[in-house]
Design an enzyme around this catalytic site. Structure first.
Site, PDB file in Angstrom:
ATOM      1  N   GLN A 126      38.805 -27.772 -44.870  1.00  5.44           N
ATOM      2  CA  GLN A 126      39.188 -28.225 -43.523  1.00  5.44           C
ATOM      3  C   GLN A 126      38.480 -29.520 -43.162  1.00  5.44           C
ATOM      4  O   GLN A 126      37.251 -29.530 -43.035  1.00  5.44           O
ATOM      5  CB  GLN A 126      38.812 -27.144 -42.502  1.00  5.44           C
ATOM      6  CG  GLN A 126      39.151 -27.493 -41.056  1.00  5.44           C
ATOM      7  CD  GLN A 126      38.670 -26.431 -40.069  1.00  5.44           C
ATOM      8  OE1 GLN A 126      37.701 -25.716 -40.357  1.00  5.44           O
ATOM      9  NE2 GLN A 126      39.315 -26.320 -38.940  1.00  5.44           N
ATOM     10  N   GLY A 127      39.239 -30.589 -42.971  1.00 11.42           N
ATOM     11  CA  GLY A 127      38.659 -31.890 -42.602  1.00 11.42           C
ATOM     12  C   GLY A 127      38.893 -32.194 -41.140  1.00 11.42           C
ATOM     13  O   GLY A 127      39.713 -33.059 -40.802  1.00 11.42           O
ATOM     14  N   GLU A 244      42.175 -19.884 -36.347  1.00  9.27           N
ATOM     15  CA  GLU A 244      40.785 -19.851 -36.813  1.00  9.27           C
ATOM     16  C   GLU A 244      39.972 -18.872 -35.980  1.00  9.27           C
ATOM     17  O   GLU A 244      39.090 -18.190 -36.472  1.00  9.27           O
ATOM     18  CB  GLU A 244      40.175 -21.256 -36.714  1.00  9.27           C
ATOM     19  CG  GLU A 244      38.748 -21.325 -37.249  1.00  9.27           C
ATOM     20  CD  GLU A 244      38.147 -22.730 -37.219  1.00  9.27           C
ATOM     21  OE1 GLU A 244      38.846 -23.684 -36.817  1.00  9.27           O
ATOM     22  OE2 GLU A 244      36.976 -22.850 -37.608  1.00  9.27           O
ATOM     23  N   GLU A 385      28.208 -22.355 -26.678  1.00 13.68           N
ATOM     24  CA  GLU A 385      28.130 -23.040 -25.377  1.00 13.68           C
ATOM     25  C   GLU A 385      29.536 -23.440 -24.922  1.00 13.68           C
ATOM     26  O   GLU A 385      29.882 -23.313 -23.745  1.00 13.68           O
ATOM     27  CB  GLU A 385      27.235 -24.294 -25.470  1.00 13.68           C
ATOM     28  CG  GLU A 385      25.744 -24.003 -25.614  1.00 13.68           C
ATOM     29  CD  GLU A 385      25.352 -23.582 -27.023  1.00 13.68           C
ATOM     30  OE1 GLU A 385      26.153 -23.801 -27.961  1.00 13.68           O
ATOM     31  OE2 GLU A 385      24.245 -23.033 -27.196  1.00 13.68           O
TER      32      GLU A 385
HETATM   33  C1  LIG Z   1      28.071 -23.835 -41.532  1.00  9.19           C
HETATM   34  C2  LIG Z   1      29.108 -24.683 -40.871  1.00  9.19           C
HETATM   35  C3  LIG Z   1      30.353 -24.797 -41.470  1.00  9.19           C
HETATM   36  C4  LIG Z   1      31.331 -25.624 -40.892  1.00  9.19           C
HETATM   37  N1  LIG Z   1      32.530 -25.777 -41.545  1.00  9.19           N
HETATM   38  C5  LIG Z   1      33.410 -26.702 -41.090  1.00  9.19           C
HETATM   39  C6  LIG Z   1      34.584 -27.008 -41.849  1.00  9.19           C
HETATM   40  O1  LIG Z   1      34.856 -26.437 -42.910  1.00  9.19           O
HETATM   41  N2  LIG Z   1      35.401 -27.986 -41.394  1.00  9.19           N
HETATM   42  C7  LIG Z   1      35.164 -28.644 -40.232  1.00  9.19           C
HETATM   43  O2  LIG Z   1      35.961 -29.494 -39.855  1.00  9.19           O
HETATM   44  N3  LIG Z   1      34.061 -28.373 -39.485  1.00  9.19           N
HETATM   45  C8  LIG Z   1      33.173 -27.432 -39.898  1.00  9.19           C
HETATM   46  N4  LIG Z   1      32.035 -27.158 -39.179  1.00  9.19           N
HETATM   47  C9  LIG Z   1      31.747 -27.972 -38.006  1.00  9.19           C
HETATM   48  C10 LIG Z   1      31.746 -27.234 -36.687  1.00  9.19           C
HETATM   49  O3  LIG Z   1      33.061 -27.028 -36.248  1.00  9.19           O
HETATM   50  C11 LIG Z   1      30.920 -28.094 -35.718  1.00  9.19           C
HETATM   51  O4  LIG Z   1      29.571 -28.034 -36.159  1.00  9.19           O
HETATM   52  C12 LIG Z   1      31.019 -27.595 -34.307  1.00  9.19           C
HETATM   53  O5  LIG Z   1      32.287 -27.870 -33.766  1.00  9.19           O
HETATM   54  C13 LIG Z   1      29.938 -28.252 -33.399  1.00  9.19           C
HETATM   55  O6  LIG Z   1      29.991 -29.646 -33.517  1.00  9.19           O
HETATM   56  P1  LIG Z   1      28.699 -30.511 -33.858  1.00  9.19           P
HETATM   57  O7  LIG Z   1      27.995 -29.900 -35.013  1.00  9.19           O
HETATM   58  O8  LIG Z   1      29.132 -31.931 -33.971  1.00  9.19           O
HETATM   59  O9  LIG Z   1      27.752 -30.345 -32.607  1.00  9.19           O
HETATM   60  P2  LIG Z   1      27.931 -31.030 -31.183  1.00  9.19           P
HETATM   61  O10 LIG Z   1      29.343 -30.945 -30.740  1.00  9.19           O
HETATM   62  O11 LIG Z   1      27.288 -32.379 -31.235  1.00  9.19           O
HETATM   63  O12 LIG Z   1      27.060 -30.081 -30.278  1.00  9.19           O
HETATM   64  C14 LIG Z   1      25.626 -30.080 -30.302  1.00  9.19           C
HETATM   65  C15 LIG Z   1      25.130 -29.050 -29.295  1.00  9.19           C
HETATM   66  O13 LIG Z   1      25.567 -29.411 -27.969  1.00  9.19           O
HETATM   67  C16 LIG Z   1      26.346 -28.364 -27.395  1.00  9.19           C
HETATM   68  N5  LIG Z   1      27.453 -28.947 -26.626  1.00  9.19           N
HETATM   69  C17 LIG Z   1      28.331 -29.905 -27.044  1.00  9.19           C
HETATM   70  N6  LIG Z   1      29.231 -30.167 -26.070  1.00  9.19           N
HETATM   71  C18 LIG Z   1      28.931 -29.351 -25.038  1.00  9.19           C
HETATM   72  C19 LIG Z   1      29.490 -29.139 -23.737  1.00  9.19           C
HETATM   73  N7  LIG Z   1      30.586 -29.805 -23.347  1.00  9.19           N
HETATM   74  N8  LIG Z   1      28.917 -28.215 -22.915  1.00  9.19           N
HETATM   75  C20 LIG Z   1      27.821 -27.494 -23.322  1.00  9.19           C
HETATM   76  N9  LIG Z   1      27.234 -27.674 -24.533  1.00  9.19           N
HETATM   77  C21 LIG Z   1      27.781 -28.575 -25.384  1.00  9.19           C
HETATM   78  C22 LIG Z   1      26.887 -27.551 -28.566  1.00  9.19           C
HETATM   79  O14 LIG Z   1      27.135 -26.226 -28.212  1.00  9.19           O
HETATM   80  C23 LIG Z   1      25.718 -27.642 -29.555  1.00  9.19           C
HETATM   81  O15 LIG Z   1      24.725 -26.691 -29.237  1.00  9.19           O
HETATM   82  C24 LIG Z   1      31.052 -26.312 -39.680  1.00  9.19           C
HETATM   83  C25 LIG Z   1      29.800 -26.164 -39.064  1.00  9.19           C
HETATM   84  C26 LIG Z   1      28.839 -25.361 -39.654  1.00  9.19           C
HETATM   85  C27 LIG Z   1      27.493 -25.245 -38.974  1.00  9.19           C
END
Ligand SMILES: Cc1cc2nc3c(=O)[nH]c(=O)nc-3n(C[C@H](O)[C@H](O)[C@H](O)COP(=O)(O)OP(=O)(O)OC[C@H]3O[C@@H](n4cnc5c(N)ncnc54)[C@H](O)[C@@H]3O)c2cc1C
Length: 398
Positions: A126-127, A244, A385
Protein backbone atom coordinates in the site's frame (compact mmCIF):
# COMPACT_ATOMS: atom_id res chain seq x y z
CA UNK A 1 -31.82 -6.46 18.02
CA UNK A 2 -30.62 -10.02 18.66
CA UNK A 3 -26.93 -10.36 19.51
CA UNK A 4 -27.08 -14.16 19.72
CA UNK A 5 -25.86 -16.32 16.87
CA UNK A 6 -28.57 -18.06 14.85
CA UNK A 7 -28.53 -21.90 14.55
CA UNK A 8 -27.19 -21.46 10.98
CA UNK A 9 -24.37 -19.24 12.25
CA UNK A 10 -23.53 -21.76 14.97
CA UNK A 11 -23.43 -24.52 12.34
CA UNK A 12 -21.16 -22.34 10.24
CA UNK A 13 -18.81 -21.95 13.24
CA UNK A 14 -18.60 -25.73 13.54
CA UNK A 15 -17.87 -26.04 9.83
CA UNK A 16 -15.01 -23.52 10.17
CA UNK A 17 -13.64 -25.32 13.24
CA UNK A 18 -13.70 -28.66 11.40
CA UNK A 19 -11.96 -27.13 8.39
CA UNK A 20 -9.23 -25.62 10.59
CA UNK A 21 -8.72 -28.91 12.45
CA UNK A 22 -8.08 -30.77 9.20
CA UNK A 23 -6.35 -28.12 7.11
CA UNK A 24 -4.31 -25.75 9.27
CA UNK A 25 -0.77 -27.20 9.31
CA UNK A 26 0.48 -27.79 12.89
CA UNK A 27 3.87 -26.22 12.23
CA UNK A 28 2.24 -22.99 11.02
CA UNK A 29 -0.10 -22.81 14.02
CA UNK A 30 2.84 -23.43 16.37
CA UNK A 31 4.85 -20.58 14.83
CA UNK A 32 1.89 -18.23 15.18
CA UNK A 33 1.27 -19.26 18.79
CA UNK A 34 4.90 -18.74 19.77
CA UNK A 35 5.03 -15.39 17.98
CA UNK A 36 7.71 -16.52 15.53
CA UNK A 37 8.42 -14.55 12.37
CA UNK A 38 6.45 -15.78 9.38
CA UNK A 39 8.25 -16.09 6.05
CA UNK A 40 6.58 -15.00 2.81
CA UNK A 41 6.22 -18.71 1.97
CA UNK A 42 4.30 -19.32 5.24
CA UNK A 43 1.74 -16.68 4.32
CA UNK A 44 1.50 -18.03 0.76
CA UNK A 45 1.04 -21.60 1.97
CA UNK A 46 -1.92 -20.70 4.18
CA UNK A 47 -3.40 -18.46 1.51
CA UNK A 48 -3.27 -21.31 -0.99
CA UNK A 49 -5.08 -23.64 1.42
CA UNK A 50 -7.83 -21.05 1.91
CA UNK A 51 -8.02 -20.38 -1.84
CA UNK A 52 -8.48 -24.09 -2.59
CA UNK A 53 -11.38 -24.13 -0.12
CA UNK A 54 -12.83 -20.97 -1.73
CA UNK A 55 -12.43 -19.12 1.59
CA UNK A 56 -9.67 -16.65 0.81
CA UNK A 57 -11.63 -13.73 -0.66
CA UNK A 58 -14.14 -13.29 2.16
CA UNK A 59 -14.98 -9.71 1.16
CA UNK A 60 -15.53 -10.32 -2.56
CA UNK A 61 -18.81 -10.96 -4.33
CA UNK A 62 -19.34 -14.56 -5.37
CA UNK A 63 -19.09 -13.82 -9.12
CA UNK A 64 -15.43 -12.85 -8.70
CA UNK A 65 -14.54 -15.86 -6.56
CA UNK A 66 -15.57 -14.49 -3.17
CA UNK A 67 -17.46 -16.29 -0.39
CA UNK A 68 -20.49 -13.98 -0.33
CA UNK A 69 -20.46 -14.37 3.50
CA UNK A 70 -22.43 -12.08 5.78
CA UNK A 71 -20.58 -9.79 8.23
CA UNK A 72 -21.44 -12.21 11.02
CA UNK A 73 -19.94 -15.16 9.13
CA UNK A 74 -16.77 -13.14 8.50
CA UNK A 75 -16.58 -12.32 12.20
CA UNK A 76 -16.97 -16.00 13.14
CA UNK A 77 -14.35 -17.01 10.58
CA UNK A 78 -11.83 -14.42 11.89
CA UNK A 79 -12.44 -15.46 15.46
CA UNK A 80 -11.98 -19.17 14.78
CA UNK A 81 -8.86 -18.61 12.64
CA UNK A 82 -7.26 -16.55 15.43
CA UNK A 83 -8.20 -19.15 18.07
CA UNK A 84 -6.68 -21.96 15.99
CA UNK A 85 -3.44 -20.02 15.40
CA UNK A 86 -3.88 -19.45 11.66
CA UNK A 87 -1.55 -16.87 10.08
CA UNK A 88 -3.10 -13.43 9.70
CA UNK A 89 -4.22 -12.67 6.15
CA UNK A 90 -2.02 -10.02 4.53
CA UNK A 91 -4.78 -7.66 3.46
CA UNK A 92 -3.22 -5.37 0.88
CA UNK A 93 -4.22 -7.44 -2.16
CA UNK A 94 -7.30 -9.40 -1.20
CA UNK A 95 -8.97 -6.97 1.22
CA UNK A 96 -7.77 -3.56 0.08
CA UNK A 97 -6.93 -3.14 -3.60
CA UNK A 98 -9.28 -5.91 -4.80
CA UNK A 99 -12.49 -4.24 -3.53
CA UNK A 100 -11.34 -1.01 -5.23
CA UNK A 101 -10.70 -2.82 -8.53
CA UNK A 102 -14.07 -4.58 -8.25
CA UNK A 103 -15.87 -1.27 -7.59
CA UNK A 104 -13.97 1.17 -9.84
CA UNK A 105 -11.73 -0.92 -12.17
CA UNK A 106 -12.15 -1.51 -15.89
CA UNK A 107 -13.22 -4.99 -17.10
CA UNK A 108 -9.62 -5.52 -18.27
CA UNK A 109 -8.24 -4.63 -14.81
CA UNK A 110 -10.70 -7.01 -13.15
CA UNK A 111 -9.86 -9.84 -15.55
CA UNK A 112 -6.14 -9.39 -15.12
CA UNK A 113 -5.62 -8.57 -11.44
CA UNK A 114 -8.34 -10.41 -9.52
CA UNK A 115 -7.37 -13.98 -10.53
CA UNK A 116 -3.72 -13.16 -9.78
CA UNK A 117 -4.69 -12.04 -6.26
CA UNK A 118 -6.75 -15.18 -5.70
CA UNK A 119 -3.96 -17.47 -6.89
CA UNK A 120 -1.31 -15.65 -4.84
CA UNK A 121 0.67 -14.77 -7.97
CA UNK A 122 0.67 -11.08 -6.97
CA UNK A 123 1.70 -9.68 -3.59
CA UNK A 124 0.49 -6.09 -3.18
CA UNK A 125 1.63 -3.32 -0.88
CA UNK A 126 0.00 0.00 0.00
CA UNK A 127 1.55 3.29 -1.16
CA UNK A 128 -0.56 5.87 0.68
CA UNK A 129 1.57 7.47 3.45
CA UNK A 130 4.44 9.83 2.78
CA UNK A 131 6.73 11.82 5.02
CA UNK A 132 4.38 14.72 5.87
CA UNK A 133 1.22 12.92 4.72
CA UNK A 134 -0.03 10.36 7.24
CA UNK A 135 -3.07 11.49 9.21
CA UNK A 136 -3.36 14.35 6.74
CA UNK A 137 -3.19 11.98 3.79
CA UNK A 138 -4.60 14.45 1.26
CA UNK A 139 -1.37 16.49 1.58
CA UNK A 140 0.51 13.82 -0.35
CA UNK A 141 3.10 15.11 -2.83
CA UNK A 142 4.17 12.13 -4.96
CA UNK A 143 3.69 13.56 -8.42
CA UNK A 144 2.49 11.79 -11.58
CA UNK A 145 2.47 13.77 -14.81
CA UNK A 146 1.12 12.53 -18.09
CA UNK A 147 3.60 11.84 -20.90
CA UNK A 148 1.80 10.28 -23.91
CA UNK A 149 0.35 6.94 -22.86
CA UNK A 150 2.28 6.88 -19.58
CA UNK A 151 2.32 8.64 -16.22
CA UNK A 152 5.77 9.56 -14.96
CA UNK A 153 5.89 9.17 -11.17
CA UNK A 154 8.34 10.96 -8.84
CA UNK A 155 8.29 11.05 -5.05
CA UNK A 156 8.40 8.91 -1.93
CA UNK A 157 6.08 6.65 0.03
CA UNK A 158 6.83 5.47 3.54
CA UNK A 159 5.84 2.85 6.15
CA UNK A 160 5.12 0.51 3.25
CA UNK A 161 4.32 -2.74 5.06
CA UNK A 162 5.97 -5.86 3.62
CA UNK A 163 6.89 -3.90 0.48
CA UNK A 164 10.05 -6.02 0.34
CA UNK A 165 7.90 -9.02 -0.67
CA UNK A 166 5.62 -7.16 -3.07
CA UNK A 167 5.63 -7.27 -6.85
CA UNK A 168 2.90 -4.60 -7.05
CA UNK A 169 2.01 -1.41 -5.22
CA UNK A 170 -1.18 0.65 -5.33
CA UNK A 171 -0.40 4.32 -4.98
CA UNK A 172 -2.10 7.63 -4.42
CA UNK A 173 -0.38 10.20 -6.62
CA UNK A 174 -0.92 13.88 -7.32
CA UNK A 175 -1.96 14.40 -10.92
CA UNK A 176 -3.20 18.00 -10.61
CA UNK A 177 -1.07 20.10 -8.25
CA UNK A 178 -3.23 23.16 -8.98
CA UNK A 179 -6.52 21.61 -7.73
CA UNK A 180 -7.85 21.55 -4.15
CA UNK A 181 -5.98 18.93 -2.07
CA UNK A 182 -8.48 16.07 -2.41
CA UNK A 183 -9.34 16.82 -6.01
CA UNK A 184 -5.95 16.43 -7.71
CA UNK A 185 -5.23 12.85 -6.60
CA UNK A 186 -5.31 9.66 -8.70
CA UNK A 187 -5.11 5.95 -7.86
CA UNK A 188 -2.41 4.05 -9.78
CA UNK A 189 -1.43 0.38 -9.91
CA UNK A 190 2.33 0.07 -10.28
CA UNK A 191 4.57 -2.90 -11.05
CA UNK A 192 7.40 -2.92 -8.46
CA UNK A 193 9.86 -4.13 -11.13
CA UNK A 194 9.50 -0.89 -13.10
CA UNK A 195 12.87 0.91 -13.45
CA UNK A 196 13.23 3.84 -11.03
CA UNK A 197 11.67 2.17 -7.94
CA UNK A 198 13.88 1.69 -4.87
CA UNK A 199 12.73 -0.08 -1.69
CA UNK A 200 14.66 0.73 1.47
CA UNK A 201 14.00 -1.08 4.78
CA UNK A 202 12.95 0.69 7.98
CA UNK A 203 13.94 -1.40 11.00
CA UNK A 204 11.44 -0.92 13.84
CA UNK A 205 11.90 -0.91 17.64
CA UNK A 206 11.49 -4.69 17.80
CA UNK A 207 14.32 -5.24 15.32
CA UNK A 208 11.88 -6.28 12.59
CA UNK A 209 11.98 -5.52 8.90
CA UNK A 210 8.26 -5.06 8.42
CA UNK A 211 8.05 -1.58 6.89
CA UNK A 212 9.90 0.23 4.11
CA UNK A 213 10.42 3.47 2.28
CA UNK A 214 9.67 3.33 -1.43
CA UNK A 215 11.23 5.89 -3.78
CA UNK A 216 9.99 6.71 -7.30
CA UNK A 217 12.44 8.28 -9.72
CA UNK A 218 10.88 8.92 -13.16
CA UNK A 219 8.87 5.69 -12.97
CA UNK A 220 6.85 5.19 -16.17
CA UNK A 221 3.41 3.69 -15.55
CA UNK A 222 1.04 2.85 -18.44
CA UNK A 223 -2.17 4.95 -18.34
CA UNK A 224 -4.27 1.80 -18.36
CA UNK A 225 -3.05 1.29 -14.76
CA UNK A 226 -5.16 4.22 -13.58
CA UNK A 227 -8.15 3.04 -11.50
CA UNK A 228 -11.28 5.18 -11.85
CA UNK A 229 -10.98 8.66 -13.31
CA UNK A 230 -7.91 10.86 -13.26
CA UNK A 231 -8.07 13.27 -10.28
CA UNK A 232 -10.88 11.26 -8.67
CA UNK A 233 -8.57 8.91 -6.75
CA UNK A 234 -9.70 10.26 -3.38
CA UNK A 235 -13.01 8.45 -3.86
CA UNK A 236 -11.12 5.15 -4.35
CA UNK A 237 -8.84 6.01 -1.40
CA UNK A 238 -11.76 6.52 0.98
CA UNK A 239 -13.56 3.41 -0.27
CA UNK A 240 -10.41 1.37 0.40
CA UNK A 241 -10.08 2.80 3.92
CA UNK A 242 -13.57 1.61 4.83
CA UNK A 243 -12.37 -1.90 3.95
CA UNK A 244 -9.06 -1.40 5.80
CA UNK A 245 -10.90 -0.41 8.98
CA UNK A 246 -13.29 -3.35 8.94
CA UNK A 247 -12.51 -5.72 11.77
CA UNK A 248 -9.80 -3.57 13.28
CA UNK A 249 -10.91 -4.35 16.83
CA UNK A 250 -9.09 -7.68 16.37
CA UNK A 251 -11.25 -9.49 18.93
CA UNK A 252 -10.13 -12.96 17.85
CA UNK A 253 -6.45 -12.02 17.99
CA UNK A 254 -6.85 -10.46 21.43
CA UNK A 255 -8.68 -13.55 22.69
CA UNK A 256 -5.86 -15.78 21.45
CA UNK A 257 -3.27 -13.45 23.04
CA UNK A 258 -5.22 -13.48 26.32
CA UNK A 259 -5.16 -17.29 26.36
CA UNK A 260 -1.40 -17.20 25.83
CA UNK A 261 -1.07 -14.67 28.67
CA UNK A 262 -2.99 -17.01 30.98
CA UNK A 263 -0.80 -19.96 29.94
CA UNK A 264 2.31 -17.93 30.78
CA UNK A 265 0.84 -16.75 34.09
CA UNK A 266 0.04 -20.39 35.00
CA UNK A 267 3.56 -21.56 34.16
CA UNK A 268 5.43 -18.71 35.86
CA UNK A 269 5.69 -18.67 39.63
CA UNK A 270 6.00 -16.05 42.32
CA UNK A 271 7.04 -17.07 45.84
CA UNK A 272 6.46 -20.69 44.88
CA UNK A 273 2.89 -20.17 43.62
CA UNK A 274 1.66 -19.83 40.03
CA UNK A 275 1.60 -16.16 39.06
CA UNK A 276 -2.04 -16.48 38.01
CA UNK A 277 -2.91 -16.98 41.71
CA UNK A 278 -1.29 -13.68 42.68
CA UNK A 279 -4.28 -11.42 43.53
CA UNK A 280 -2.71 -8.30 42.00
CA UNK A 281 -1.74 -9.96 38.74
CA UNK A 282 -5.00 -11.88 38.54
CA UNK A 283 -6.92 -8.61 38.91
CA UNK A 284 -4.99 -7.09 36.01
CA UNK A 285 -5.80 -10.07 33.79
CA UNK A 286 -9.45 -9.88 34.86
CA UNK A 287 -9.57 -6.17 34.05
CA UNK A 288 -8.29 -6.63 30.52
CA UNK A 289 -10.55 -9.66 30.02
CA UNK A 290 -13.59 -7.61 31.05
CA UNK A 291 -12.63 -4.83 28.63
CA UNK A 292 -12.30 -7.45 25.91
CA UNK A 293 -15.71 -8.92 26.72
CA UNK A 294 -17.22 -5.42 26.61
CA UNK A 295 -15.70 -4.65 23.22
CA UNK A 296 -16.82 -8.05 21.95
CA UNK A 297 -20.39 -7.25 23.02
CA UNK A 298 -20.15 -3.89 21.27
CA UNK A 299 -18.88 -5.63 18.14
CA UNK A 300 -21.79 -8.07 18.26
CA UNK A 301 -24.25 -5.20 18.72
CA UNK A 302 -22.79 -3.46 15.67
CA UNK A 303 -22.81 -6.71 13.68
CA UNK A 304 -26.44 -7.29 14.67
CA UNK A 305 -27.33 -3.78 13.47
CA UNK A 306 -25.45 -4.39 10.22
CA UNK A 307 -27.25 -7.72 9.79
CA UNK A 308 -30.50 -5.76 10.11
CA UNK A 309 -29.44 -3.37 7.32
CA UNK A 310 -27.54 -0.68 9.30
CA UNK A 311 -24.18 0.83 8.33
CA UNK A 312 -21.46 1.15 10.97
CA UNK A 313 -20.41 4.76 11.49
CA UNK A 314 -18.39 6.24 14.35
CA UNK A 315 -18.79 2.90 16.17
CA UNK A 316 -15.88 1.48 14.14
CA UNK A 317 -13.69 4.28 15.57
CA UNK A 318 -14.72 3.25 19.05
CA UNK A 319 -13.90 -0.40 18.34
CA UNK A 320 -10.54 0.53 16.82
CA UNK A 321 -9.49 2.52 19.90
CA UNK A 322 -10.66 -0.09 22.39
CA UNK A 323 -9.38 -3.06 20.39
CA UNK A 324 -5.88 -1.62 19.93
CA UNK A 325 -5.58 -0.52 23.57
CA UNK A 326 -6.64 -3.97 24.79
CA UNK A 327 -4.12 -5.73 22.58
CA UNK A 328 -1.38 -3.41 23.81
CA UNK A 329 -2.42 -4.02 27.43
CA UNK A 330 -2.22 -7.81 26.91
CA UNK A 331 1.29 -7.68 25.43
CA UNK A 332 2.30 -5.43 28.32
CA UNK A 333 1.05 -8.00 30.84
CA UNK A 334 2.86 -10.83 29.03
CA UNK A 335 6.09 -8.88 29.32
CA UNK A 336 5.43 -8.25 33.03
CA UNK A 337 4.54 -11.92 33.63
CA UNK A 338 7.97 -12.92 32.36
CA UNK A 339 9.81 -10.26 34.36
CA UNK A 340 13.54 -10.25 33.58
CA UNK A 341 13.10 -13.27 31.29
CA UNK A 342 11.28 -11.01 28.81
CA UNK A 343 14.39 -8.91 28.43
CA UNK A 344 16.83 -10.93 26.33
CA UNK A 345 16.10 -10.22 22.68
CA UNK A 346 17.41 -13.23 20.83
CA UNK A 347 16.48 -12.76 17.21
CA UNK A 348 17.36 -16.32 16.22
CA UNK A 349 14.68 -17.67 18.59
CA UNK A 350 12.08 -15.81 16.51
CA UNK A 351 13.22 -17.24 13.19
CA UNK A 352 10.54 -19.37 11.51
CA UNK A 353 12.62 -22.56 11.60
CA UNK A 354 14.26 -22.24 15.02
CA UNK A 355 14.22 -25.64 16.75
CA UNK A 356 17.02 -25.27 19.27
CA UNK A 357 16.74 -24.95 23.05
CA UNK A 358 15.25 -21.61 24.08
CA UNK A 359 17.27 -19.48 26.49
CA UNK A 360 14.40 -19.67 28.98
CA UNK A 361 11.05 -21.10 27.75
CA UNK A 362 9.61 -21.42 24.25
CA UNK A 363 6.96 -18.82 25.15
CA UNK A 364 9.44 -16.23 26.41
CA UNK A 365 11.12 -15.22 23.14
CA UNK A 366 8.30 -13.22 21.56
CA UNK A 367 6.55 -11.09 24.22
CA UNK A 368 9.14 -8.29 24.39
CA UNK A 369 9.27 -7.86 20.62
CA UNK A 370 5.47 -8.12 20.43
CA UNK A 371 5.17 -5.44 23.09
CA UNK A 372 7.17 -3.06 20.89
CA UNK A 373 5.53 -4.20 17.66
CA UNK A 374 2.01 -3.66 18.99
CA UNK A 375 2.71 0.07 19.50
CA UNK A 376 1.81 0.32 15.81
CA UNK A 377 -1.83 -0.59 16.43
CA UNK A 378 -2.72 2.84 17.79
CA UNK A 379 -0.91 4.58 14.89
CA UNK A 380 -1.86 2.87 11.66
CA UNK A 381 -5.26 2.49 10.04
CA UNK A 382 -6.07 6.02 11.27
CA UNK A 383 -4.34 6.88 14.57
CA UNK A 384 -6.35 6.62 17.80
CA UNK A 385 -6.25 10.42 18.19
CA UNK A 386 -7.85 10.77 14.75
CA UNK A 387 -10.50 8.19 15.76
CA UNK A 388 -11.21 10.30 18.87
CA UNK A 389 -11.67 13.35 16.64
CA UNK A 390 -14.23 11.36 14.61
CA UNK A 391 -16.11 10.37 17.78
CA UNK A 392 -15.99 13.98 19.03
CA UNK A 393 -17.49 15.21 15.77
CA UNK A 394 -19.97 12.47 14.89
CA UNK A 395 -21.14 11.27 18.30
CA UNK A 396 -20.57 14.16 20.69
CA UNK A 397 -21.20 16.80 17.99
CA UNK A 398 -18.38 18.95 19.35
C1 LIG B 1 3.83 -0.31 11.49
C2 LIG B 1 3.18 0.62 10.52
C3 LIG B 1 2.79 0.13 9.29
C4 LIG B 1 2.22 0.99 8.34
N1 LIG B 1 1.91 0.49 7.10
C5 LIG B 1 1.52 1.35 6.12
C6 LIG B 1 1.37 0.89 4.78
O1 LIG B 1 1.55 -0.29 4.46
N2 LIG B 1 1.04 1.79 3.83
C7 LIG B 1 0.81 3.10 4.12
O2 LIG B 1 0.49 3.86 3.21
N3 LIG B 1 0.94 3.57 5.38
C8 LIG B 1 1.31 2.73 6.39
N4 LIG B 1 1.48 3.18 7.67
C9 LIG B 1 1.35 4.61 7.92
C10 LIG B 1 0.21 5.01 8.83
O3 LIG B 1 -1.00 5.01 8.11
C11 LIG B 1 0.57 6.40 9.38
O4 LIG B 1 1.67 6.22 10.26
C12 LIG B 1 -0.57 7.02 10.12
O5 LIG B 1 -1.58 7.44 9.23
C13 LIG B 1 -0.11 8.25 10.95
O6 LIG B 1 0.60 9.15 10.14
P1 LIG B 1 2.05 9.68 10.53
O7 LIG B 1 2.89 8.53 10.93
O8 LIG B 1 2.52 10.54 9.41
O9 LIG B 1 1.82 10.55 11.82
P2 LIG B 1 1.19 12.01 11.88
O10 LIG B 1 -0.02 12.08 11.03
O11 LIG B 1 2.28 13.00 11.64
O12 LIG B 1 0.75 12.08 13.39
C14 LIG B 1 1.68 12.25 14.47
C15 LIG B 1 0.90 12.29 15.78
O13 LIG B 1 0.00 13.41 15.78
C16 LIG B 1 -1.34 12.98 15.96
N5 LIG B 1 -2.23 13.79 15.12
C17 LIG B 1 -2.08 14.06 13.79
N6 LIG B 1 -3.12 14.82 13.35
C18 LIG B 1 -3.94 15.00 14.41
C19 LIG B 1 -5.17 15.69 14.61
N7 LIG B 1 -5.79 16.30 13.58
N8 LIG B 1 -5.74 15.69 15.85
C20 LIG B 1 -5.14 15.03 16.89
N9 LIG B 1 -3.95 14.39 16.77
C21 LIG B 1 -3.36 14.36 15.55
C22 LIG B 1 -1.38 11.52 15.52
O14 LIG B 1 -2.39 10.81 16.16
C23 LIG B 1 0.01 11.04 15.97
O15 LIG B 1 0.00 10.72 17.34
C24 LIG B 1 2.00 2.36 8.66
C25 LIG B 1 2.36 2.84 9.93
C26 LIG B 1 2.95 1.98 10.85
C27 LIG B 1 3.35 2.54 12.19
Amino acid sequence: MNIHFTPEEQAFRQEVQAFLRSNLPDDLARKVRLGRRLAKSDHQRWQKILSQQGWYAVNWPVEHGGTGWSVVQKHIFDEECAAAGAPRIVSFGVNMVAPVIIRFGTPAQKDYYLPRILSGEDWWCQGYSEPGAGSDLASLKTRAHRDGDHYVVNGQKTWTTLGQHANRIFCLVRTDPGAKKQEGISFLLIDMDTPGITVRPIITLDGEHEVNEVFFDNVRVPVENLVGEENRGWTCAKYLLTHERTGQAGIGLSKAALEQLKRIAMAETVRGRPLIEDPMFRARIAEVEMRLMAVEMSTLRILAATRDGGVPGAESSLLKIQGSEIRQAITNLMRKALGPNALPFLEHELEPDFDGDPLYQDYSAAPASQYFNMRKLSIYGGSNEIQKNIIAKMVLEL
